[in-house]
Design an enzyme around this catalytic site. Structure first.
Site, PDB file in Angstrom:
ATOM      1  N   LYS A  64     -10.771  -9.327  -2.496  1.00 59.18           N
ATOM      2  CA  LYS A  64      -9.774  -8.842  -3.469  1.00 59.18           C
ATOM      3  C   LYS A  64      -8.963 -10.026  -3.960  1.00 59.18           C
ATOM      4  O   LYS A  64      -8.654 -10.931  -3.181  1.00 59.18           O
ATOM      5  CB  LYS A  64      -8.847  -7.817  -2.814  1.00 59.18           C
ATOM      6  CG  LYS A  64      -7.893  -7.136  -3.804  1.00 59.18           C
ATOM      7  CD  LYS A  64      -7.132  -6.010  -3.136  1.00 59.18           C
ATOM      8  CE  LYS A  64      -5.866  -6.505  -2.479  1.00 59.18           C
ATOM      9  NZ  LYS A  64      -5.197  -5.433  -1.704  1.00 59.18           N
ATOM     10  N   LYS A  84      -5.544 -11.103  -6.618  1.00 59.91           N
ATOM     11  CA  LYS A  84      -4.398 -10.599  -7.361  1.00 59.91           C
ATOM     12  C   LYS A  84      -4.443 -11.203  -8.754  1.00 59.91           C
ATOM     13  O   LYS A  84      -4.639 -12.423  -8.900  1.00 59.91           O
ATOM     14  CB  LYS A  84      -3.100 -10.966  -6.636  1.00 59.91           C
ATOM     15  CG  LYS A  84      -2.982 -10.273  -5.267  1.00 59.91           C
ATOM     16  CD  LYS A  84      -1.693 -10.657  -4.561  1.00 59.91           C
ATOM     17  CE  LYS A  84      -1.596 -10.058  -3.169  1.00 59.91           C
ATOM     18  NZ  LYS A  84      -1.562  -8.596  -3.142  1.00 59.91           N
ATOM     19  N   ASP A 100      -5.786  -6.570  -7.879  1.00 56.65           N
ATOM     20  CA  ASP A 100      -4.478  -5.994  -7.543  1.00 56.65           C
ATOM     21  C   ASP A 100      -3.436  -6.540  -8.518  1.00 56.65           C
ATOM     22  O   ASP A 100      -3.242  -7.759  -8.607  1.00 56.65           O
ATOM     23  CB  ASP A 100      -4.126  -6.403  -6.099  1.00 56.65           C
ATOM     24  CG  ASP A 100      -2.840  -5.765  -5.595  1.00 56.65           C
ATOM     25  OD1 ASP A 100      -2.185  -5.031  -6.361  1.00 56.65           O
ATOM     26  OD2 ASP A 100      -2.495  -6.009  -4.415  1.00 56.65           O
ATOM     27  N   ASN A 159      -0.206  -5.578  -8.355  1.00 53.92           N
ATOM     28  CA  ASN A 159       1.112  -5.561  -7.703  1.00 53.92           C
ATOM     29  C   ASN A 159       2.208  -4.994  -8.602  1.00 53.92           C
ATOM     30  O   ASN A 159       3.307  -5.558  -8.680  1.00 53.92           O
ATOM     31  CB  ASN A 159       1.485  -6.969  -7.209  1.00 53.92           C
ATOM     32  CG  ASN A 159       0.647  -7.377  -5.997  1.00 53.92           C
ATOM     33  OD1 ASN A 159      -0.345  -8.092  -6.158  1.00 53.92           O
ATOM     34  ND2 ASN A 159       0.993  -6.908  -4.821  1.00 53.92           N
ATOM     35  N   GLU A 213      -5.705  -2.046  -8.327  1.00 53.52           N
ATOM     36  CA  GLU A 213      -4.641  -1.613  -7.407  1.00 53.52           C
ATOM     37  C   GLU A 213      -3.270  -1.735  -8.065  1.00 53.52           C
ATOM     38  O   GLU A 213      -2.973  -2.760  -8.696  1.00 53.52           O
ATOM     39  CB  GLU A 213      -4.746  -2.513  -6.172  1.00 53.52           C
ATOM     40  CG  GLU A 213      -3.831  -2.175  -5.031  1.00 53.52           C
ATOM     41  CD  GLU A 213      -4.193  -3.051  -3.811  1.00 53.52           C
ATOM     42  OE1 GLU A 213      -5.400  -3.256  -3.529  1.00 53.52           O
ATOM     43  OE2 GLU A 213      -3.260  -3.555  -3.164  1.00 53.52           O
ATOM     44  N   GLU A 240       0.127   1.441  -0.693  1.00 51.55           N
ATOM     45  CA  GLU A 240       0.814   0.537   0.239  1.00 51.55           C
ATOM     46  C   GLU A 240       2.328   0.723   0.226  1.00 51.55           C
ATOM     47  O   GLU A 240       2.997   0.276   1.150  1.00 51.55           O
ATOM     48  CB  GLU A 240       0.459  -0.917  -0.083  1.00 51.55           C
ATOM     49  CG  GLU A 240       1.005  -1.406  -1.414  1.00 51.55           C
ATOM     50  CD  GLU A 240       0.543  -2.813  -1.742  1.00 51.55           C
ATOM     51  OE1 GLU A 240      -0.634  -2.987  -2.088  1.00 51.55           O
ATOM     52  OE2 GLU A 240       1.362  -3.744  -1.640  1.00 51.55           O
ATOM     53  N   ASP A 252       0.022   2.000   4.088  1.00 49.14           N
ATOM     54  CA  ASP A 252       0.415   0.870   4.919  1.00 49.14           C
ATOM     55  C   ASP A 252       0.863   1.454   6.269  1.00 49.14           C
ATOM     56  O   ASP A 252       1.702   2.361   6.299  1.00 49.14           O
ATOM     57  CB  ASP A 252       1.568   0.155   4.205  1.00 49.14           C
ATOM     58  CG  ASP A 252       2.223  -0.927   5.031  1.00 49.14           C
ATOM     59  OD1 ASP A 252       1.920  -2.105   4.784  1.00 49.14           O
ATOM     60  OD2 ASP A 252       3.055  -0.601   5.893  1.00 49.14           O
ATOM     61  N   HIS A 305      -3.690  -1.342   4.635  1.00 52.99           N
ATOM     62  CA  HIS A 305      -2.919  -2.391   3.958  1.00 52.99           C
ATOM     63  C   HIS A 305      -2.296  -3.279   5.038  1.00 52.99           C
ATOM     64  O   HIS A 305      -1.549  -2.788   5.886  1.00 52.99           O
ATOM     65  CB  HIS A 305      -1.817  -1.760   3.100  1.00 52.99           C
ATOM     66  CG  HIS A 305      -0.913  -2.769   2.448  1.00 52.99           C
ATOM     67  ND1 HIS A 305       0.416  -2.904   2.788  1.00 52.99           N
ATOM     68  CD2 HIS A 305      -1.158  -3.694   1.490  1.00 52.99           C
ATOM     69  CE1 HIS A 305       0.951  -3.864   2.038  1.00 52.99           C
ATOM     70  NE2 HIS A 305       0.020  -4.371   1.264  1.00 52.99           N
ATOM     71  N   GLU A 336      -8.206  -4.049   5.078  1.00 52.48           N
ATOM     72  CA  GLU A 336      -7.773  -5.277   4.405  1.00 52.48           C
ATOM     73  C   GLU A 336      -7.601  -6.382   5.437  1.00 52.48           C
ATOM     74  O   GLU A 336      -6.827  -6.249   6.378  1.00 52.48           O
ATOM     75  CB  GLU A 336      -6.441  -5.071   3.674  1.00 52.48           C
ATOM     76  CG  GLU A 336      -5.951  -6.373   3.030  1.00 52.48           C
ATOM     77  CD  GLU A 336      -4.669  -6.223   2.227  1.00 52.48           C
ATOM     78  OE1 GLU A 336      -3.774  -5.490   2.664  1.00 52.48           O
ATOM     79  OE2 GLU A 336      -4.586  -6.852   1.148  1.00 52.48           O
TER      80      GLU A 336
HETATM   81 MG   LIG Z   1      -1.544  -4.523  -3.059  1.00 52.40          MG
END
Ligand SMILES: [Mg+2]
Length: 358
Positions: A164, A166, A195, A197, A221, A246, A269, A296, A316
Protein backbone atom coordinates in the site's frame (compact mmCIF):
# COMPACT_ATOMS: atom_id res chain seq x y z
CA UNK A 1 -14.51 -18.12 36.02
CA UNK A 2 -11.32 -16.31 36.78
CA UNK A 3 -10.26 -15.62 40.33
CA UNK A 4 -7.59 -13.23 39.10
CA UNK A 5 -7.91 -9.60 40.14
CA UNK A 6 -6.39 -6.38 38.82
CA UNK A 7 -3.71 -5.16 41.21
CA UNK A 8 -2.14 -2.12 39.58
CA UNK A 9 -1.53 -0.54 36.19
CA UNK A 10 1.75 0.99 35.10
CA UNK A 11 1.78 3.33 32.11
CA UNK A 12 5.02 4.53 30.52
CA UNK A 13 5.47 6.95 27.63
CA UNK A 14 8.06 6.34 24.94
CA UNK A 15 8.80 8.08 21.68
CA UNK A 16 10.22 5.50 19.30
CA UNK A 17 12.18 6.29 16.15
CA UNK A 18 10.77 5.10 12.82
CA UNK A 19 12.83 3.64 10.01
CA UNK A 20 10.64 5.60 7.61
CA UNK A 21 8.56 8.62 8.74
CA UNK A 22 4.88 8.04 7.96
CA UNK A 23 4.23 10.68 5.31
CA UNK A 24 0.60 11.30 4.37
CA UNK A 25 -1.29 13.85 2.29
CA UNK A 26 -2.24 15.64 5.51
CA UNK A 27 0.97 15.54 7.55
CA UNK A 28 3.98 13.57 8.71
CA UNK A 29 4.31 11.19 11.68
CA UNK A 30 8.04 11.46 12.33
CA UNK A 31 8.29 9.24 15.43
CA UNK A 32 6.06 6.66 17.07
CA UNK A 33 4.67 7.99 20.38
CA UNK A 34 3.47 5.04 22.48
CA UNK A 35 2.07 4.46 25.94
CA UNK A 36 3.25 1.06 27.21
CA UNK A 37 0.85 -0.62 29.61
CA UNK A 38 1.70 -3.24 32.26
CA UNK A 39 -1.38 -4.51 34.05
CA UNK A 40 -0.36 -6.37 37.19
CA UNK A 41 -2.67 -8.98 38.67
CA UNK A 42 -2.78 -10.51 42.12
CA UNK A 43 -1.53 -13.83 40.67
CA UNK A 44 1.73 -12.30 39.46
CA UNK A 45 0.63 -12.51 35.83
CA UNK A 46 1.22 -9.24 33.96
CA UNK A 47 -0.90 -8.27 30.94
CA UNK A 48 0.84 -6.04 28.39
CA UNK A 49 -0.33 -3.78 25.58
CA UNK A 50 0.49 -0.44 24.05
CA UNK A 51 -1.45 2.41 22.52
CA UNK A 52 -0.26 4.69 19.73
CA UNK A 53 -1.04 8.38 20.23
CA UNK A 54 -0.26 9.54 16.64
CA UNK A 55 1.35 12.77 17.91
CA UNK A 56 3.74 13.34 20.83
CA UNK A 57 1.33 16.15 21.83
CA UNK A 58 -1.13 13.51 23.08
CA UNK A 59 1.46 11.33 24.80
CA UNK A 60 1.45 12.80 28.30
CA UNK A 61 -2.34 13.17 28.49
CA UNK A 62 -2.89 9.60 27.29
CA UNK A 63 -0.36 8.22 29.76
CA UNK A 64 -2.15 10.07 32.56
CA UNK A 65 -5.56 8.76 31.44
CA UNK A 66 -4.31 5.15 31.29
CA UNK A 67 -2.87 5.50 34.80
CA UNK A 68 -6.04 7.05 36.29
CA UNK A 69 -8.38 4.62 34.52
CA UNK A 70 -6.09 1.84 35.77
CA UNK A 71 -6.46 3.11 39.34
CA UNK A 72 -10.24 3.09 38.88
CA UNK A 73 -10.33 -0.64 38.05
CA UNK A 74 -7.81 -1.86 40.66
CA UNK A 75 -9.35 -4.66 42.72
CA UNK A 76 -11.80 -5.69 39.98
CA UNK A 77 -11.71 -9.15 38.39
CA UNK A 78 -9.68 -9.57 35.20
CA UNK A 79 -12.89 -9.63 33.17
CA UNK A 80 -12.65 -7.44 30.06
CA UNK A 81 -16.40 -7.45 29.30
CA UNK A 82 -17.21 -6.25 32.81
CA UNK A 83 -14.50 -3.59 32.71
CA UNK A 84 -15.86 -2.49 29.32
CA UNK A 85 -19.34 -2.11 30.83
CA UNK A 86 -17.86 -0.20 33.78
CA UNK A 87 -16.15 2.35 31.52
CA UNK A 88 -19.15 2.56 29.17
CA UNK A 89 -21.23 3.68 32.18
CA UNK A 90 -18.63 5.93 33.80
CA UNK A 91 -17.71 7.69 30.53
CA UNK A 92 -21.19 7.82 29.02
CA UNK A 93 -21.44 11.60 29.25
CA UNK A 94 -17.76 12.38 28.70
CA UNK A 95 -17.97 10.30 25.53
CA UNK A 96 -15.87 7.20 24.96
CA UNK A 97 -13.99 8.58 21.96
CA UNK A 98 -10.57 10.11 21.38
CA UNK A 99 -8.03 9.74 24.16
CA UNK A 100 -10.60 8.23 26.55
CA UNK A 101 -11.26 5.40 24.08
CA UNK A 102 -7.52 4.93 23.52
CA UNK A 103 -6.94 4.52 27.26
CA UNK A 104 -9.89 2.11 27.68
CA UNK A 105 -8.78 0.05 24.69
CA UNK A 106 -5.21 -0.17 25.95
CA UNK A 107 -6.45 -1.51 29.28
CA UNK A 108 -8.80 -3.92 27.50
CA UNK A 109 -5.96 -5.36 25.40
CA UNK A 110 -3.81 -5.74 28.52
CA UNK A 111 -6.67 -7.52 30.34
CA UNK A 112 -7.10 -10.01 27.49
CA UNK A 113 -3.34 -10.56 27.37
CA UNK A 114 -3.33 -11.28 31.12
CA UNK A 115 -6.21 -13.76 30.75
CA UNK A 116 -4.47 -15.61 27.91
CA UNK A 117 -1.13 -15.69 29.76
CA UNK A 118 -2.94 -16.96 32.87
CA UNK A 119 -4.49 -19.81 30.85
CA UNK A 120 -1.17 -20.47 29.14
CA UNK A 121 -2.61 -20.07 25.61
CA UNK A 122 -2.19 -17.62 22.72
CA UNK A 123 -4.88 -14.92 22.59
CA UNK A 124 -6.30 -16.49 19.39
CA UNK A 125 -6.86 -19.74 21.30
CA UNK A 126 -8.47 -17.98 24.27
CA UNK A 127 -10.88 -16.39 21.77
CA UNK A 128 -11.84 -19.85 20.51
CA UNK A 129 -9.65 -20.14 17.45
CA UNK A 130 -6.20 -21.28 16.42
CA UNK A 131 -3.21 -19.06 15.59
CA UNK A 132 -3.18 -18.58 11.81
CA UNK A 133 -0.95 -17.23 9.10
CA UNK A 134 -2.62 -14.08 7.81
CA UNK A 135 -1.82 -12.52 4.41
CA UNK A 136 -0.04 -9.26 5.09
CA UNK A 137 0.49 -6.22 2.90
CA UNK A 138 3.53 -4.05 3.36
CA UNK A 139 2.35 -0.55 4.21
CA UNK A 140 4.35 2.32 2.80
CA UNK A 141 4.15 6.09 2.88
CA UNK A 142 3.94 9.09 0.59
CA UNK A 143 7.49 8.27 -0.40
CA UNK A 144 7.84 9.86 -3.84
CA UNK A 145 8.96 7.82 -6.82
CA UNK A 146 12.55 6.94 -5.95
CA UNK A 147 12.05 5.76 -2.37
CA UNK A 148 8.62 4.34 -3.21
CA UNK A 149 10.04 2.09 -5.91
CA UNK A 150 12.97 1.10 -3.67
CA UNK A 151 10.62 0.06 -0.86
CA UNK A 152 8.26 -1.72 -3.27
CA UNK A 153 11.13 -3.70 -4.76
CA UNK A 154 12.23 -4.79 -1.28
CA UNK A 155 8.69 -5.83 -0.32
CA UNK A 156 8.32 -8.03 -3.39
CA UNK A 157 11.76 -9.56 -2.75
CA UNK A 158 10.67 -10.38 0.81
CA UNK A 159 7.61 -12.20 -0.56
CA UNK A 160 4.79 -9.70 0.03
CA UNK A 161 1.92 -10.14 -2.39
CA UNK A 162 0.48 -6.69 -1.73
CA UNK A 163 1.75 -3.22 -0.90
CA UNK A 164 0.00 0.00 0.00
CA UNK A 165 1.17 3.49 -0.77
CA UNK A 166 -0.10 6.85 0.39
CA UNK A 167 -0.98 9.30 -2.37
CA UNK A 168 -2.74 12.66 -2.61
CA UNK A 169 0.10 14.53 -4.31
CA UNK A 170 -0.70 18.08 -5.46
CA UNK A 171 -2.00 16.83 -8.82
CA UNK A 172 -3.79 13.77 -10.19
CA UNK A 173 -0.95 13.50 -12.72
CA UNK A 174 1.55 12.95 -9.91
CA UNK A 175 -0.68 10.35 -8.24
CA UNK A 176 -0.86 8.47 -11.55
CA UNK A 177 2.88 8.76 -12.16
CA UNK A 178 3.65 7.19 -8.75
CA UNK A 179 1.01 4.46 -9.08
CA UNK A 180 2.32 3.51 -12.53
CA UNK A 181 5.95 3.50 -11.35
CA UNK A 182 5.03 1.19 -8.46
CA UNK A 183 3.03 -1.07 -10.77
CA UNK A 184 5.97 -1.36 -13.16
CA UNK A 185 8.13 -2.34 -10.18
CA UNK A 186 5.81 -4.92 -8.56
CA UNK A 187 4.35 -6.42 -11.74
CA UNK A 188 0.75 -7.44 -12.44
CA UNK A 189 0.43 -10.13 -9.75
CA UNK A 190 1.16 -8.06 -6.64
CA UNK A 191 -1.79 -6.12 -5.29
CA UNK A 192 -1.50 -2.35 -4.91
CA UNK A 193 -3.66 -0.37 -2.50
CA UNK A 194 -3.69 3.43 -2.15
CA UNK A 195 -4.52 5.62 0.85
CA UNK A 196 -5.55 9.30 0.66
CA UNK A 197 -5.65 9.77 4.45
CA UNK A 198 -8.84 11.87 4.17
CA UNK A 199 -7.03 14.45 2.05
CA UNK A 200 -9.51 15.15 -0.79
CA UNK A 201 -12.86 16.86 -1.28
CA UNK A 202 -15.58 14.52 -2.55
CA UNK A 203 -15.60 15.93 -6.14
CA UNK A 204 -11.79 15.82 -6.37
CA UNK A 205 -11.80 12.29 -4.94
CA UNK A 206 -14.38 11.23 -7.54
CA UNK A 207 -12.19 12.65 -10.33
CA UNK A 208 -9.05 10.91 -9.06
CA UNK A 209 -10.70 7.56 -8.30
CA UNK A 210 -12.24 7.46 -11.79
CA UNK A 211 -8.72 7.91 -13.20
CA UNK A 212 -7.30 5.23 -10.86
CA UNK A 213 -10.02 2.75 -11.90
CA UNK A 214 -7.96 1.82 -14.95
CA UNK A 215 -4.79 1.20 -12.94
CA UNK A 216 -5.70 -2.07 -11.20
CA UNK A 217 -5.76 -0.58 -7.70
CA UNK A 218 -7.27 -2.96 -5.12
CA UNK A 219 -8.73 -0.30 -2.85
CA UNK A 220 -8.84 3.44 -2.25
CA UNK A 221 -8.62 4.20 1.45
CA UNK A 222 -10.22 7.19 3.20
CA UNK A 223 -10.47 9.38 0.09
CA UNK A 224 -12.25 12.13 2.03
CA UNK A 225 -12.83 13.18 5.65
CA UNK A 226 -13.77 10.12 7.63
CA UNK A 227 -16.87 11.67 9.22
CA UNK A 228 -18.42 12.14 5.75
CA UNK A 229 -20.12 8.75 5.45
CA UNK A 230 -22.46 9.96 2.67
CA UNK A 231 -19.48 11.28 0.71
CA UNK A 232 -17.71 7.94 1.00
CA UNK A 233 -20.92 6.19 -0.04
CA UNK A 234 -21.16 8.32 -3.21
CA UNK A 235 -17.51 7.62 -4.06
CA UNK A 236 -18.16 3.85 -4.22
CA UNK A 237 -19.59 4.47 -7.70
CA UNK A 238 -16.27 5.87 -8.98
CA UNK A 239 -14.90 2.45 -9.88
CA UNK A 240 -12.51 1.28 -7.12
CA UNK A 241 -13.54 -0.44 -3.84
CA UNK A 242 -13.63 2.06 -0.96
CA UNK A 243 -11.77 1.08 2.21
CA UNK A 244 -12.14 2.79 5.59
CA UNK A 245 -12.40 2.07 9.30
CA UNK A 246 -9.13 3.04 11.01
CA UNK A 247 -10.85 6.03 12.61
CA UNK A 248 -14.06 4.33 13.76
CA UNK A 249 -14.29 4.83 17.50
CA UNK A 250 -16.10 1.79 18.81
CA UNK A 251 -18.32 -0.70 16.96
CA UNK A 252 -21.17 1.85 17.03
CA UNK A 253 -19.32 4.05 14.53
CA UNK A 254 -18.63 1.03 12.34
CA UNK A 255 -22.34 0.21 12.41
CA UNK A 256 -23.16 3.81 11.36
CA UNK A 257 -20.74 3.56 8.43
CA UNK A 258 -22.18 0.21 7.34
CA UNK A 259 -25.74 1.57 7.60
CA UNK A 260 -24.71 4.53 5.41
CA UNK A 261 -23.20 2.14 2.85
CA UNK A 262 -19.97 4.11 3.20
CA UNK A 263 -17.49 1.43 2.15
CA UNK A 264 -16.90 -1.85 0.35
CA UNK A 265 -14.15 -2.97 2.76
CA UNK A 266 -13.52 -2.39 6.46
CA UNK A 267 -10.30 -1.96 8.42
CA UNK A 268 -10.96 -1.21 12.09
CA UNK A 269 -8.06 -0.18 14.27
CA UNK A 270 -7.63 -2.52 17.25
CA UNK A 271 -7.22 0.49 19.55
CA UNK A 272 -9.90 2.90 18.29
CA UNK A 273 -12.50 0.16 17.84
CA UNK A 274 -12.17 -0.62 21.56
CA UNK A 275 -9.45 -3.22 22.00
CA UNK A 276 -10.06 -6.95 21.75
CA UNK A 277 -13.60 -6.55 23.11
CA UNK A 278 -14.48 -3.86 20.57
CA UNK A 279 -12.86 -5.82 17.72
CA UNK A 280 -14.86 -8.98 18.46
CA UNK A 281 -18.09 -6.96 18.27
CA UNK A 282 -16.88 -5.29 15.07
CA UNK A 283 -16.05 -8.73 13.62
CA UNK A 284 -19.67 -9.78 14.19
CA UNK A 285 -20.86 -6.65 12.36
CA UNK A 286 -18.44 -7.44 9.54
CA UNK A 287 -19.72 -10.99 9.32
CA UNK A 288 -23.37 -9.92 9.27
CA UNK A 289 -22.63 -7.36 6.54
CA UNK A 290 -20.42 -9.80 4.61
CA UNK A 291 -17.69 -7.16 4.48
CA UNK A 292 -14.01 -8.17 4.27
CA UNK A 293 -12.12 -6.94 7.35
CA UNK A 294 -8.48 -5.92 7.46
CA UNK A 295 -6.45 -4.57 10.37
CA UNK A 296 -4.83 -1.18 10.91
CA UNK A 297 -1.36 -1.03 12.54
CA UNK A 298 -1.24 -2.89 15.95
CA UNK A 299 0.12 -5.89 14.09
CA UNK A 300 0.96 -7.89 17.25
CA UNK A 301 -2.63 -8.10 18.56
CA UNK A 302 -4.24 -7.91 15.11
CA UNK A 303 -2.72 -11.21 13.97
CA UNK A 304 -4.61 -12.92 16.83
CA UNK A 305 -7.81 -10.99 16.09
CA UNK A 306 -7.75 -11.76 12.36
CA UNK A 307 -7.24 -15.44 13.27
CA UNK A 308 -10.79 -15.40 14.71
CA UNK A 309 -12.44 -12.87 12.33
CA UNK A 310 -15.02 -14.54 10.05
CA UNK A 311 -14.33 -12.18 7.10
CA UNK A 312 -10.57 -11.74 7.71
CA UNK A 313 -8.89 -10.04 4.75
CA UNK A 314 -5.43 -8.39 5.05
CA UNK A 315 -3.14 -7.61 7.98
CA UNK A 316 -1.37 -4.27 7.66
CA UNK A 317 2.35 -4.65 8.21
CA UNK A 318 3.45 -1.35 9.70
CA UNK A 319 5.87 -1.67 12.56
CA UNK A 320 5.35 1.15 15.06
CA UNK A 321 6.56 -0.58 18.23
CA UNK A 322 9.28 -2.95 17.02
CA UNK A 323 12.20 -1.09 18.64
CA UNK A 324 10.74 -1.53 22.18
CA UNK A 325 9.48 -5.11 21.70
CA UNK A 326 11.22 -8.44 22.01
CA UNK A 327 9.52 -11.14 19.99
CA UNK A 328 5.93 -10.79 18.72
CA UNK A 329 4.58 -11.32 15.24
CA UNK A 330 6.91 -12.61 12.50
CA UNK A 331 6.54 -12.05 8.78
CA UNK A 332 7.47 -14.68 6.25
CA UNK A 333 6.68 -14.86 2.52
CA UNK A 334 4.05 -12.17 2.84
CA UNK A 335 2.31 -13.86 5.76
CA UNK A 336 2.00 -12.65 9.34
CA UNK A 337 2.68 -15.65 11.57
CA UNK A 338 0.57 -15.63 14.72
CA UNK A 339 2.79 -16.62 17.65
CA UNK A 340 1.81 -19.76 19.57
CA UNK A 341 3.20 -18.48 22.88
CA UNK A 342 0.84 -17.46 25.73
CA UNK A 343 -0.93 -14.10 25.41
CA UNK A 344 -0.43 -11.67 22.55
CA UNK A 345 3.33 -12.16 22.58
CA UNK A 346 4.00 -8.53 23.57
CA UNK A 347 7.09 -8.24 25.76
CA UNK A 348 9.27 -5.20 26.32
CA UNK A 349 12.91 -4.77 25.50
CA UNK A 350 13.51 -2.89 28.76
CA UNK A 351 16.82 -1.48 27.66
CA UNK A 352 15.16 0.09 24.60
CA UNK A 353 12.19 1.29 26.70
CA UNK A 354 14.64 3.16 28.95
CA UNK A 355 16.46 4.60 25.93
CA UNK A 356 13.29 5.94 24.29
CA UNK A 357 11.53 7.11 27.47
CA UNK A 358 9.58 10.33 26.87
MG1 LIG B 1 -4.99 4.69 6.30
Amino acid sequence: MTDMKIKAVRARAVNVPLQYPVRTSVGVVATSPLVLIDLETDTGVVGRSYVFTYTPLALDATRTLVASFGDAIAGRPVAPFDVDAFFAARLRVVGRTGLAMMACAGLDMALWDALAVHRGVPLAVLLGGVPKQIPAYDSHSMDGEELGVERARRSVAEGYRAIKTKIGYPTLGEDLRIVRALRRCIGPDTELMVDYNQGLSVPEAARRIRALAGEGVSWVEEPTVQEDLQGHARLRAAGVPIQMGENWCGPEQMQAALQAGACDLAMPDAMKIGGVTGWMRAAALGQAAGIPMSSHIFQEVSVHLLSVTPTAHWLERMDLAGPVLSGGVRFQNGLAICPDTPGTGIRWDEEAVARFAA
